[in-house]
Each structure stands twice: as structure tokens, then as C-alpha cells.
Design a protein around this motif. Structure first.
Motif, PDB file in Angstrom:
ATOM      1  N   GLY A  55       1.112   5.363  -5.952  1.00  0.00           N
ATOM      2  CA  GLY A  55       2.183   4.413  -6.208  1.00  0.00           C
ATOM      3  C   GLY A  55       2.643   4.372  -7.642  1.00  0.00           C
ATOM      4  N   SER A  56       1.933   5.043  -8.516  1.00  0.00           N
ATOM      5  CA  SER A  56       2.294   5.016  -9.936  1.00  0.00           C
ATOM      6  C   SER A  56       2.650   6.396 -10.464  1.00  0.00           C
ATOM      7  CB  SER A  56       1.136   4.437 -10.761  1.00  0.00           C
ATOM      8  OG  SER A  56      -0.052   5.169 -10.552  1.00  0.00           O
ATOM      9  N   GLY A  57       2.895   7.353  -9.579  1.00  0.00           N
ATOM     10  CA  GLY A  57       3.265   8.696 -10.000  1.00  0.00           C
ATOM     11  C   GLY A  57       2.271   9.742  -9.523  1.00  0.00           C
ATOM     12  N   TRP A  58       2.722  10.977  -9.490  1.00  0.00           N
ATOM     13  CA  TRP A  58       1.901  12.065  -8.989  1.00  0.00           C
ATOM     14  C   TRP A  58       0.944  12.577 -10.049  1.00  0.00           C
ATOM     15  CZ3 TRP A  58       1.732  13.487  -3.996  1.00  0.00           C
ATOM     16  CH2 TRP A  58       2.788  13.075  -3.164  1.00  0.00           C
ATOM     17  N   VAL A  59      -0.291  12.853  -9.629  1.00  0.00           N
ATOM     18  CA  VAL A  59      -1.282  13.449 -10.518  1.00  0.00           C
ATOM     19  C   VAL A  59      -1.930  14.618  -9.765  1.00  0.00           C
ATOM     20  CG1 VAL A  59      -1.770  11.331 -11.783  1.00  0.00           C
ATOM     21  CG2 VAL A  59      -3.105  11.879  -9.745  1.00  0.00           C
ATOM     22  N   ALA A  60      -2.300  15.649 -10.517  1.00  0.00           N
ATOM     23  CA  ALA A  60      -2.974  16.807  -9.929  1.00  0.00           C
ATOM     24  C   ALA A  60      -4.474  16.611 -10.050  1.00  0.00           C
ATOM     25  CB  ALA A  60      -2.539  18.080 -10.642  1.00  0.00           C
ATOM     26  N   LEU A  61      -5.204  16.891  -8.967  1.00  0.00           N
ATOM     27  CA  LEU A  61      -6.651  16.773  -8.966  1.00  0.00           C
ATOM     28  C   LEU A  61      -7.269  18.167  -8.926  1.00  0.00           C
ATOM     29  CD1 LEU A  61      -7.316  13.844  -6.468  1.00  0.00           C
ATOM     30  CD2 LEU A  61      -7.061  13.753  -8.939  1.00  0.00           C
ATOM     31  N   ALA A  84       0.853  -1.189   0.000  1.00  0.00           N
ATOM     32  CA  ALA A  84       0.000   0.000   0.000  1.00  0.00           C
ATOM     33  C   ALA A  84       0.888   1.238   0.000  1.00  0.00           C
ATOM     34  CB  ALA A  84      -0.916   0.006   1.220  1.00  0.00           C
ATOM     35  N   GLU A  85       0.562   2.182  -0.857  1.00  0.00           N
ATOM     36  CA  GLU A  85       1.332   3.424  -0.931  1.00  0.00           C
ATOM     37  C   GLU A  85       0.395   4.578  -1.265  1.00  0.00           C
ATOM     38  OE1 GLU A  85       5.033   5.429  -3.466  1.00  0.00           O
ATOM     39  OE2 GLU A  85       4.676   3.259  -3.539  1.00  0.00           O
ATOM     40  N   LEU A  86       0.551   5.663  -0.536  1.00  0.00           N
ATOM     41  CA  LEU A  86      -0.273   6.847  -0.775  1.00  0.00           C
ATOM     42  C   LEU A  86       0.535   8.091  -0.449  1.00  0.00           C
ATOM     43  CD1 LEU A  86      -3.007   8.355  -1.234  1.00  0.00           C
ATOM     44  CD2 LEU A  86      -3.456   8.008   1.215  1.00  0.00           C
ATOM     45  N   GLY A  87       0.478   9.050  -1.343  1.00  0.00           N
ATOM     46  CA  GLY A  87       1.092  10.349  -1.099  1.00  0.00           C
ATOM     47  C   GLY A  87       0.090  11.446  -1.378  1.00  0.00           C
ATOM     48  N   VAL A  88       0.027  12.426  -0.499  1.00  0.00           N
ATOM     49  CA  VAL A  88      -0.895  13.551  -0.670  1.00  0.00           C
ATOM     50  C   VAL A  88      -0.142  14.853  -0.405  1.00  0.00           C
ATOM     51  CG1 VAL A  88      -3.018  14.663   0.103  1.00  0.00           C
ATOM     52  CG2 VAL A  88      -2.853  12.163   0.100  1.00  0.00           C
ATOM     53  N   ILE A  89      -0.317  15.816  -1.285  1.00  0.00           N
ATOM     54  CA  ILE A  89       0.231  17.160  -1.085  1.00  0.00           C
ATOM     55  C   ILE A  89      -0.872  18.167  -1.375  1.00  0.00           C
ATOM     56  CG2 ILE A  89       1.873  18.911  -1.848  1.00  0.00           C
ATOM     57  CD1 ILE A  89       3.775  16.684  -2.645  1.00  0.00           C
ATOM     58  N   ALA A 111      -1.214  22.207  -1.558  1.00  0.00           N
ATOM     59  CA  ALA A 111      -0.475  23.467  -1.582  1.00  0.00           C
ATOM     60  C   ALA A 111      -1.405  24.551  -2.098  1.00  0.00           C
ATOM     61  CB  ALA A 111       0.759  23.357  -2.473  1.00  0.00           C
ATOM     62  N   GLY A 112      -1.828  25.437  -1.209  1.00  0.00           N
ATOM     63  CA  GLY A 112      -2.787  26.459  -1.620  1.00  0.00           C
ATOM     64  C   GLY A 112      -4.093  25.819  -2.040  1.00  0.00           C
ATOM     65  N   GLU A 113      -4.480  26.063  -3.286  1.00  0.00           N
ATOM     66  CA  GLU A 113      -5.715  25.512  -3.826  1.00  0.00           C
ATOM     67  C   GLU A 113      -5.473  24.249  -4.637  1.00  0.00           C
ATOM     68  OE1 GLU A 113      -8.734  26.778  -3.160  1.00  0.00           O
ATOM     69  OE2 GLU A 113      -7.755  28.256  -1.873  1.00  0.00           O
ATOM     70  N   GLU A 114      -4.236  23.730  -4.632  1.00  0.00           N
ATOM     71  CA  GLU A 114      -3.894  22.588  -5.476  1.00  0.00           C
ATOM     72  C   GLU A 114      -3.728  21.323  -4.654  1.00  0.00           C
ATOM     73  OE1 GLU A 114      -1.440  24.034  -9.234  1.00  0.00           O
ATOM     74  OE2 GLU A 114      -0.438  24.624  -7.365  1.00  0.00           O
ATOM     75  N   LEU A 115      -4.189  20.203  -5.197  1.00  0.00           N
ATOM     76  CA  LEU A 115      -4.076  18.896  -4.559  1.00  0.00           C
ATOM     77  C   LEU A 115      -3.378  17.931  -5.498  1.00  0.00           C
ATOM     78  CD1 LEU A 115      -4.773  16.712  -2.420  1.00  0.00           C
ATOM     79  CD2 LEU A 115      -6.965  16.435  -3.593  1.00  0.00           C
ATOM     80  N   PHE A 116      -2.352  17.254  -4.974  1.00  0.00           N
ATOM     81  CA  PHE A 116      -1.610  16.270  -5.745  1.00  0.00           C
ATOM     82  C   PHE A 116      -1.698  14.928  -5.025  1.00  0.00           C
ATOM     83  CE2 PHE A 116       0.248  20.418  -6.388  1.00  0.00           C
ATOM     84  CZ  PHE A 116       0.336  20.516  -7.774  1.00  0.00           C
ATOM     85  N   LEU A 117      -1.895  13.867  -5.800  1.00  0.00           N
ATOM     86  CA  LEU A 117      -2.120  12.536  -5.247  1.00  0.00           C
ATOM     87  C   LEU A 117      -1.219  11.530  -5.938  1.00  0.00           C
ATOM     88  CD1 LEU A 117      -4.051  11.022  -3.243  1.00  0.00           C
ATOM     89  CD2 LEU A 117      -5.503  10.554  -5.227  1.00  0.00           C
ATOM     90  N   ASN A 118      -0.627  10.629  -5.136  1.00  0.00           N
ATOM     91  CA  ASN A 118       0.218   9.563  -5.671  1.00  0.00           C
ATOM     92  C   ASN A 118      -0.223   8.246  -5.056  1.00  0.00           C
ATOM     93  OD1 ASN A 118       2.184   7.826  -6.569  1.00  0.00           O
ATOM     94  ND2 ASN A 118       3.911   9.008  -5.813  1.00  0.00           N
TER      95      ASN A 118
END
Length: 251
Positions: free
Chosen positions: A121-127, A105-110, A112-119
Motif C-alpha cells: 500500500g505504500s509502493g513497490w519494493v523488490a525482495l 487492506a491492500e496487497l500486491g505481489v508480482i 517475474a522469473g527469479e524476482e519478487l516485488f511486493l506492495n
């Protein structure tokens, strides 16, 4: 969208909603089991910390077992991150197991301001905000909850909670410079006034009926250590229900 604008918000997140309830009734008689001196010391430490804290780091562990229609899934996760005026981060790693297969299991969340980035395990994507609204609609959560989480509460029925005496469901103790706050959640949810509020909302009615039984024997508590500065230097939240346990540390 996601806004962490002020220091008070950060402080509240650090000690979870338990302290929101405690501070809300601090003027009532009773000090949750503490002496006047200890209660004053705890209140002062949290007040000073709330006014001076602008960011914090945290780490957590989650160990749980979920049973769905006879299938058992073991969850073992660890994570860490940052909360501050600039945004929010979370990194989670661990393992899911059904007894025959282990799935990383792998999860990354960032945020920053009004921007959300999610990973995942297969790379970062902007939501985008539209992506989040679609996701909340999919799981039945009103999109208004992204801006105002309290919008999902049955506000017209919450007045009944004024009849609840929090001193019955919060116990505090002190060991040296460490304070512990226990929330008797199963007993709180079984309180007639709380039951009435939950039963007033169809989506919460099942929680009202089942939660007290599921939470019997559970432990939910916060420990806070006060440093030489007189402010809270670390906090730990432990949620243990049955064979599930989650730990959350704040520095």
C-alpha cells in the motif's frame, strides 16, 4: 526461488490439491459417486486441460472472522491475478475491522522469473532471496520450503497414508456440464492413518488434535464447468469453515 515452469504445475494450481489426490487414485475401484460415463468425461476434460493450459487468470473473495484472546477481527478481502509461464501476479484489496475501527487492506505481489516485488500500500519494493529466507526463519518455516514445499512434510511417515481410501472422503456429482467435487476434510483428518502421520510430527500434532473439531460442518468443494471444446473453461474453489468463507475462481 519461485519457479512456475510447466503447464502441469499451472493446471494443478488451478484446481488445488484436491485433484492431485483424485488423480492419484483414479485407477482404484469406485468413481466417487459418478457414473462411469460421467467420470470418464470429467477425467478427459481435466487431462486435456492440463496438457493445453499455459496460463490462467483467477479471482477470489475471503470473508472470515478471527477471534484472538477475546478480540474479534472481521476480514473481507477480494483479489485477482494471473498465473503463467512468465510469472505470477496477485492484487488484493479489502477491509479489516475490529468492530470499532476499519483498516483498509491492500496487497500486491508480482513474481517475474527469479524476482519478487511486493506492495503493501505504500509502493513497490523488490525482495531478494535473502529477504525471503529471513522472513521464513522469523515465522519458523525452513528456508528449504521456498524451493521444495514438500520438504516440510514428515516424509518418513507418509507411507501410512497408503491405507487411506480417498473414496470415503471425496464425493463427486454432475449437473449438466458442471462437475462438483466435495472434500470431506474433517472426516479425512480424523482418519486413524492421517492422525498417525500428523501426530508423528511435533509441529503437526496440534493440528491432528484440533482440526477435526474446528472443521466439523465445514464445506470444501470445487466446481468445474466443461465447455464445448471438451476442456475445463472455468473452475471455482469454495472453502467455508464455520463463519469463514473463501471463494477462488479460475478462468
Amino acid at each position: 526461488m519461485f519457479k512456475l515452469r510447466n503447464r502441469l504445475t499451472v493446471a494443478v494450481i488451478a484446481v488445488i490439491a484436491i485433484f492431485t489426490l483424485v488423480f492419484g487414485v483414479a485407477a482404484q475401484d469406485g468413481m466417487f459417486g459418478l457414473s462411469q460415463e460421467d467420470f470418464d468425461a470429467w477425467t478427459q476434460a481435466n487431462g486435456m486441460s492440463a496438457m493445453s493450459t499455459s496460463s490462467l487468470g483467477y479471482d477470489f473473495t475471503t470473508v472470515a472472522q478471527i477471534v484472538v484472546e477475546g478480540d474479534v477481527v472481521d476480514i473481507n478481502l477480494t483479489g485477482d491475478g494471473y498465473i503463467g509461464d512468465a510469472g505470477f501476479t496477485m492484487n488484493v484489496t479489502g477491509m479489516l475491522s475490529d468492530g470499532t475501527e476499519e483498516i483498509p487492506a491492500e496487497l500486491g505481489v508480482i513474481v517475474a522469473g527469479e524476482e519478487l516485488f511486493l506492495n503493501l500500500g505504500s509502493g513497490w519494493v523488490a525482495l531478494t532471496e535473502e529477504d525471503l529466507e529471513s522472513a521464513t526463519d522469523l515465522v519458523g518455516v525452513p528456508s528449504d520450503a521456498l524451493e521444495d514445499p514438500t520438504s516440510v512434510l514428515p516424509m518418513e511417515a507418509l507411507g501410512g497414508l497408503m491405507a487411506v481410501d480417498p473414496t470415503q472422503y471425496i464425493q463427486m456429482s454432475r449437473d449438466g456440464q458442471t462437475f462438483r467435487v466435495d472434500l470431506l476434510l474433517a472426516d479425512l483428518l480424523a482418519d486413524p492413518a492421517v492422525q498417525e502421520v500428523l501426530m508423528s510430527d511435533p509441529d503437526a500434532a496440534s493440528v491432528a488434535m484440533m482440526a477435526p473439531m474446528f472443521l466439523t460442518g465445514s464445506e470444501i468443494y470445487v466446481t468445474q464447468t466443461v465447455g464445448d471444446s471438451g476442456m475445463v473453461e472455468s473452475a471455482s474453489v469454495v472453502i467455508a469453515a464455520g463463519n469463514a468463507e473463501m471463494g477462488f475462481d479460475v478462468d
